[in-house]
Write a protein that holds these residues in place. Structure first.
Motif, PDB file in Angstrom:
ATOM      1  N   CYS A 330     129.334 -14.786  69.482  1.00  0.00           N
ATOM      2  CA  CYS A 330     128.901 -15.874  68.330  1.00  0.00           C
ATOM      3  C   CYS A 330     130.254 -16.661  68.107  1.00  0.00           C
ATOM      4  O   CYS A 330     129.999 -17.438  67.204  1.00  0.00           O
ATOM      5  CB  CYS A 330     128.425 -15.146  67.132  1.00  0.00           C
ATOM      6  SG  CYS A 330     127.148 -13.748  67.487  1.00  0.00           S
ATOM      7  N   GLY A 331     131.332 -16.373  68.754  1.00  0.00           N
ATOM      8  CA  GLY A 331     132.546 -16.699  68.122  1.00  0.00           C
ATOM      9  C   GLY A 331     132.877 -18.273  68.085  1.00  0.00           C
ATOM     10  O   GLY A 331     132.290 -19.052  68.968  1.00  0.00           O
ATOM     11  N   SER A 334     134.663 -19.151  71.493  1.00  0.00           N
ATOM     12  CA  SER A 334     134.201 -18.789  72.668  1.00  0.00           C
ATOM     13  C   SER A 334     132.731 -18.662  72.961  1.00  0.00           C
ATOM     14  O   SER A 334     132.318 -18.256  74.273  1.00  0.00           O
ATOM     15  CB  SER A 334     134.692 -17.163  72.813  1.00  0.00           C
ATOM     16  OG  SER A 334     133.959 -16.421  71.928  1.00  0.00           O
ATOM     17  N   MET A 335     131.967 -18.960  72.011  1.00  0.00           N
ATOM     18  CA  MET A 335     130.611 -18.902  72.300  1.00  0.00           C
ATOM     19  C   MET A 335     130.281 -19.714  73.496  1.00  0.00           C
ATOM     20  O   MET A 335     129.279 -19.472  74.295  1.00  0.00           O
ATOM     21  CB  MET A 335     129.837 -19.287  71.087  1.00  0.00           C
ATOM     22  CG  MET A 335     128.225 -18.888  71.207  1.00  0.00           C
ATOM     23  SD  MET A 335     127.320 -20.309  71.928  1.00  0.00           S
ATOM     24  CE  MET A 335     127.559 -21.582  70.539  1.00  0.00           C
ATOM     25  N   GLU A 336     130.921 -21.063  73.795  1.00  0.00           N
ATOM     26  CA  GLU A 336     130.542 -21.988  74.786  1.00  0.00           C
ATOM     27  C   GLU A 336     130.985 -21.292  76.104  1.00  0.00           C
ATOM     28  O   GLU A 336     130.140 -21.599  77.077  1.00  0.00           O
ATOM     29  CB  GLU A 336     131.475 -23.119  74.593  1.00  0.00           C
ATOM     30  CG  GLU A 336     131.461 -23.993  73.188  1.00  0.00           C
ATOM     31  CD  GLU A 336     132.487 -23.359  72.293  1.00  0.00           C
ATOM     32  OE1 GLU A 336     132.810 -22.230  72.386  1.00  0.00           O
ATOM     33  OE2 GLU A 336     133.134 -24.196  71.733  1.00  0.00           O
ATOM     34  N   ALA A 338     130.003 -18.240  76.863  1.00  0.00           N
ATOM     35  CA  ALA A 338     128.862 -17.486  77.304  1.00  0.00           C
ATOM     36  C   ALA A 338     127.729 -18.315  77.761  1.00  0.00           C
ATOM     37  O   ALA A 338     126.995 -17.939  78.817  1.00  0.00           O
ATOM     38  CB  ALA A 338     128.504 -16.577  76.036  1.00  0.00           C
TER      39      ALA A 338
END
Lengths: 396, 162
Positions: A330-331, A334-336, A338
């Motif tokens: 969900c960060g 960093s969500m991108e 994923a």
């Protein structure tokens, strides 16, 4: 290097080293070969850091390929990794992802093992086979080596010693990532399944950073000097300086991005060990991503976050805030990644090759010297994969 | 003692309905409007709670962080996310008022998600909300909403609060 046998699916591998055939991701029959040649081969896999199981009797379950294992902290202070199976009829001994046990008892016939893995009790053993000897029935122990509290396991007796396997260009930053001395405390997990083949999850590069992660630009966050080092056996190390803006205008609460800084990093260390594990020390986050392929489709990632034992309360709180909001599934930054894992997976169910370009100087060589923002750091890993799987590269 | 001792259940239910409507209608401004100026939102795993581990999936521990959460979803990561429709089902389990006037509530929840490409509905997570609610000018607002998921391993990356 493993040799190809007759049952291995054949795959026509392009002559150019910056081309990877898309069908390599989820081709039928590959996973079984990957288990045999890679996951059960001559590789080291991180299983647990001592901070996750700090007390005698603490255990943590994991997988190595498709084999269920667990690490347990013995009464003698040693940490061992066992296959999760009773040596009698094969019942699993540990049924929760973590916990604490004084001893390991199989409920089926009450065979009892101590935390060191010795069989110490088995009801009715006077009626067992004539050759039965308790000493022969200890738990199945994996070969283990520790590095600053991080325990690696391997299925092979031939795997080189850990430091030789990684090389100094990898283990030196790993030491810094583990706080310099490995004296860490666990502060929590984020666990998630990504919808992609494990090899798509592995591809990481210095090219995408400022382009995919819009937060970097919005936050006026400048990447500083840094290096990307590749080892011949496919490990990867990014070591970069981060220059943080004095004031973050784009966020209401800029404190989430404070880099309080410790002596072990200029800002960002990102490591990837073959075949699948990522480790990061990004700003003040200390993070190991234990990763477990779910067969050919899907990879389960356990983000484990740590503080250092010398941290004061404010630093621990800061690490908790960053770890919870910046990395992981969900960060903010960093969500991108994923999202891209998932999109790569879907996009690679098409024809042709996935092609690396940024930093390619010779389309027929495997570069070990790569620039900070190149994507060619992945090529040594792909080459090692190809060799281990026994795929012939097409002639030039 | 009743689990609903002398508490205005109707105001609580209205707040909870507004909260899940905001998320299911993809309206992050309305989500923000469910919190007081001291509001906090935490999304974490049952495993972390059970083991007293403070890291969460989302940890918005002040109102400024809540506003940044809205910006993260609507601006920073909007174009890189694979968006999905959420559907929340909740069940009020308890509501008690403490001496300082804060109402402590618990809801069970299950959240389904439907991606916009496959359109196949799956479970995102199941868990419980543990809330602290204040009444301001006749309106209930979250001082704190903690979503604790039994689903310790989430089935995908999570774009929005739960």
């Amino acid at each position: 290097m493993s040799t190809k046998n007759n049952s291995t699916p054949s795959l026509d591998w392009p002559a150019k080293t910056n081309h990877v055939p898309k069908e390599v991701f989820e081709m039928e029959g590959l996973w079984e070969e990957e288990l045999k040649n890679i996951f059960y081969g001559e590789e080291w896999h991180p299983i647990v850091h001592r901070a996750e199981i700090p007390n005698p009797g603490d255990y943590k379950a994991a997988q190595l390929g498709e084999i269920n294992v667990f690490a347990v902290h013995g009464d003698d202070g040693e940490i061992r990794v066992f296959q999760n199976t009773c040596t009698h009829r094969g019942t699993s001994l540990v049924t929760e992802s973590s916990g604490n046990k004084k001893e390991l008892e199989c409920p089926y016939h009450r065979w009892l093992f101590n935390l060191e893995g010795d069989l110490v009790g088995c009801p009715g053993d006077r009626e067992f086979s004539p050759d039965f000897d308790k000493k022969d029935y200890g738990l199945l122990k994996l070969r283990v080596e520790a590095f600053y509290g991080l325990y690696f396991a391997t299925m092979s007796d031939k795997t080189p010693p850990l430091k030789e396997y990684f090389g100094e260009s990898f283990y030196e930053p790993l030491q810094r990532l583990l706080g310099g001395d490995g004296r860490l405390n666990l502060i929590g997990y984020q666990k998630v399944i990504y919808d992609c083949n494990w090899k798509a999850y592995c591809d990481n590069d210095g090219y995408h950073g400022a382009l995919l992660h819009k937060a970097f630009a919005m936050l006026n966050w400048q990447g500083g000097q840094g290096t990307q080092i590749v080892t011949k056996n496919g490990h990867l190390c990014f070591d970069s300086e981060l220059t943080m803006p004095d004031h973050v205008d784009a966020l209401e609460d800029g404190s989430i991005l404070d880099f309080k800084g410790t002596e072990t990093s200029n800002g960002s260390i990102v490591l990837m060990s073959f075949p699948i594990t990522v480790y990061t020390k990004h700003m003040d986050m200390l993070n190991i991503r234990y990763s477990f392929p779910k067969g050919p489709k899907g990879v389960e990632v356990h983000y484990a976050y740590f503080s250092h034992q010398d941290d004061d309360d404010e630093m621990v709180r800061h690490r908790i805030r960053q770890s919870s909001n910046l990395l992981g599934p969900c960060g903010l930054i960093s969500m991108e990644d994923a999202s891209v894992f998932s999109r790569i997976d879907k996009g690679n169910r098409t024809q042709g090759d996935a092609i690396f370009q940024k930093g390619v100087k010779d389309e027929y060589a495997i570069p070990l010297e790569v620039g900070q923002t190149d994507e060619t750091g992945n090529l040594a890993r792909w080459e090692r994969y190809r060799e281990l799987m026994g795929f012939e590269r097409r002639a030039k | 003692m009743s689990k609903f001792s002398s508490v205005n259940k109707e105001l609580i239910e209205i707040l909870n309905n507004e909260y899940i409507s905001a998320l299911n209608d993809f309206n992050m401004d309305n989500w923000l409007a469910c919190f007081s100026q001291q509001g906090q939102y935490i999304l974490t795993a049952e495993e972390n709670i059970r083991r007293n581990l403070p890291v969460a999936f989302m940890l918005d521990d002040c109102y400024a962080r809540l506003k940044d959460r809205v910006k993260q979803v609507m601006e920073i990561q909007y174009d890189s996310s694979e968006h999905y429709q959420m559907r929340h089902f909740t069940q009020l389990i308890s509501a008690t008022e403490s001496e300082n006037g804060v109402i402590e509530t618990k809801f069970n929840f299950s959240v389904y998600y439907t991606p916009r490409d496959t359109h196949q509905t799956e479970t995102l997570c199941v868990g419980k909300y543990e809330d602290s609610i204040v009444i301001e000018k006749g309106e209930a607002l979250f001082q704190k909403r903690v979503a604790i998921v039994d689903t310790n391993v989430l089935p995908r990356y999570v774009v929005y609060p739960v």
